[in-house]
Write a protein that holds these residues in place. Structure first.
Motif, PDB file in Angstrom:
ATOM      1  N   ALA A 131       0.843  -1.192   0.000  1.00 57.90           N
ATOM      2  CA  ALA A 131       0.000   0.000   0.000  1.00 57.90           C
ATOM      3  C   ALA A 131       0.877   1.240   0.000  1.00 57.90           C
ATOM      4  O   ALA A 131       2.011   1.217   0.479  1.00 57.90           O
ATOM      5  CB  ALA A 131      -0.921   0.003   1.213  1.00 57.90           C
ATOM      6  N   ASP A 136      -3.326   6.694  -1.506  1.00 58.93           N
ATOM      7  CA  ASP A 136      -4.656   6.183  -1.161  1.00 58.93           C
ATOM      8  C   ASP A 136      -4.482   5.022  -0.190  1.00 58.93           C
ATOM      9  O   ASP A 136      -3.371   4.680   0.205  1.00 58.93           O
ATOM     10  CB  ASP A 136      -5.431   5.742  -2.415  1.00 58.93           C
ATOM     11  CG  ASP A 136      -4.646   4.740  -3.266  1.00 58.93           C
ATOM     12  OD1 ASP A 136      -3.944   3.873  -2.683  1.00 58.93           O
ATOM     13  OD2 ASP A 136      -4.714   4.813  -4.501  1.00 58.93           O
ATOM     14  N   ASN A 138      -5.573   1.932  -0.923  1.00 60.95           N
ATOM     15  CA  ASN A 138      -5.760   0.699  -1.681  1.00 60.95           C
ATOM     16  C   ASN A 138      -4.588  -0.252  -1.441  1.00 60.95           C
ATOM     17  O   ASN A 138      -3.430   0.172  -1.457  1.00 60.95           O
ATOM     18  CB  ASN A 138      -5.885   0.986  -3.175  1.00 60.95           C
ATOM     19  CG  ASN A 138      -7.219   1.633  -3.529  1.00 60.95           C
ATOM     20  OD1 ASN A 138      -8.157   1.586  -2.733  1.00 60.95           O
ATOM     21  ND2 ASN A 138      -7.305   2.223  -4.693  1.00 60.95           N
ATOM     22  N   LYS A 140      -2.559  -3.446  -2.771  1.00 62.00           N
ATOM     23  CA  LYS A 140      -2.328  -4.108  -4.057  1.00 62.00           C
ATOM     24  C   LYS A 140      -1.762  -5.514  -3.885  1.00 62.00           C
ATOM     25  O   LYS A 140      -0.890  -5.758  -3.051  1.00 62.00           O
ATOM     26  CB  LYS A 140      -1.361  -3.259  -4.892  1.00 62.00           C
ATOM     27  CG  LYS A 140      -1.046  -3.846  -6.274  1.00 62.00           C
ATOM     28  CD  LYS A 140       0.039  -3.063  -6.980  1.00 62.00           C
ATOM     29  CE  LYS A 140      -0.414  -1.680  -7.363  1.00 62.00           C
ATOM     30  NZ  LYS A 140       0.608  -0.967  -8.185  1.00 62.00           N
ATOM     31  N   PRO A 148      -5.077  -3.346  -7.260  1.00 62.40           N
ATOM     32  CA  PRO A 148      -5.590  -3.066  -5.913  1.00 62.40           C
ATOM     33  C   PRO A 148      -6.728  -4.036  -5.604  1.00 62.40           C
ATOM     34  O   PRO A 148      -7.663  -4.178  -6.403  1.00 62.40           O
ATOM     35  CB  PRO A 148      -6.099  -1.618  -6.004  1.00 62.40           C
ATOM     36  CG  PRO A 148      -5.435  -1.050  -7.214  1.00 62.40           C
ATOM     37  CD  PRO A 148      -5.248  -2.201  -8.161  1.00 62.40           C
ATOM     38  N   ALA A 151      -9.754  -1.866  -0.540  1.00 61.81           N
ATOM     39  CA  ALA A 151      -9.757  -0.437  -0.243  1.00 61.81           C
ATOM     40  C   ALA A 151     -10.024  -0.309   1.252  1.00 61.81           C
ATOM     41  O   ALA A 151     -11.028  -0.822   1.758  1.00 61.81           O
ATOM     42  CB  ALA A 151     -10.840   0.277  -1.040  1.00 61.81           C
ATOM     43  N   THR A 176     -12.210  -3.592  -4.152  1.00 65.52           N
ATOM     44  CA  THR A 176     -12.001  -2.451  -5.043  1.00 65.52           C
ATOM     45  C   THR A 176     -12.732  -2.640  -6.371  1.00 65.52           C
ATOM     46  O   THR A 176     -13.115  -3.763  -6.740  1.00 65.52           O
ATOM     47  CB  THR A 176     -10.508  -2.260  -5.347  1.00 65.52           C
ATOM     48  OG1 THR A 176     -10.035  -3.424  -6.045  1.00 65.52           O
ATOM     49  CG2 THR A 176      -9.695  -2.055  -4.072  1.00 65.52           C
TER      50      THR A 176
END
Length: 235
Positions: A131, A136, A138, A140, A148, A151, A176
């Motif tokens: 992240a 942000d 998100n 990944k 991503p 969230a 996401t």
């Protein structure tokens, strides 16, 4: 001798001149993450929803002991291989601000795939999560999709304990749009963007990052001490 006395007074005056403005300014200091882990608790209904689309949770590669009431734990990747995340924190106002860097973890989440429903390999691995909090929240997947997956939405204020040099973070994790689109492309019959997948708790140890002004103040104090020692020798 007068020269040494003058040097001592000058050093003291300079130190005061520097320290007074510093004490008046905001008290925020810069810190960085040193170590830690992420604890995960999946939502049962979300797992049932994923299963209906063709994904069944198979296992999680635990690389850390999860916090109490959480099911899985994944470990933090220390810098320089992984994390270089830093933040500022004002002890007076309790203001926490992300500054730079990534937060990286080692460990994978494995899903068995119903290949009659999804055009994917029999097992889907989402892992080595990463992240970039400044951009942000998100998270990944860096192993399979490069997308991503989660969230994160904070569910409590960041808990910073400067006495113990720790930080605790709490989030709700939602699917996401990118992960939803990935499944739709593979044949999923409905989108899952915004589906709450579970809860996550982050536990970190931290250390303060030396600041230029702090280093200058230390240098001035050292110069003053040296001048005073010289003065005593002259006497």
């Amino acid at each position: 001798m007068r020269n040494y006395i003058f040097a001592g007074i000058l050093g003291l005056t300079t130190a005061v001149a520097v320290s007074v403005p510093l004490s008046v300014q905001a008290q925020a200091k810069v810190y960085k993450f040193v170590d830690g882990y992420e604890s995960i608790r999946f939502d049962t209904e979300a797992l049932e929803e994923l299963q209906s689309l063709g994904l069944s949770l198979a296992s999680v590669q635990n690389t850390a002991e999860p916090a109490p009431s959480y099911t899985y734990g994944i470990g933090y990747v220390p810098s320089p291989v992984g994390n270089d995340y830093s933040f500022s924190y004002d002890e007076i106002t309790q203001e926490f601000t992300s500054l730079s860097g990534t937060v990286d973890f080692t460990g994978s989440i494995f899903f068995n795939v119903d290949t009659d429903k999804l055009n994917l390999a029999p097992q889907l691995e989402l892992g080595n999560l990463s992240a970039e909090p400044v951009v942000d929240f998100n998270v990944k997947d860096t192993i399979t999709t490069g997308l991503p997956i989660f969230a994160l939405v904070p569910t409590a204020p960041v808990n910073v304990d400067l006495n113990n040099q720790t930080v605790k973070l709490n989030f709700a994790a939602f699917a996401t749009q990118e992960f939803s689109d990935f499944l739709i492309t593979a044949g999923a019959t409905k989108p899952i963007a915004g589906l709450k997948l579970g809860d996550i708790q982050g536990d970190r140890t931290i250390t303060q990052v030396p600041e230029p002004n702090t280093a200058l103040a230390v240098l001035i104090a050292a110069s003053l001490a040296l001048a005073m020692r010289r003065r005593h020798r002259v006497k």
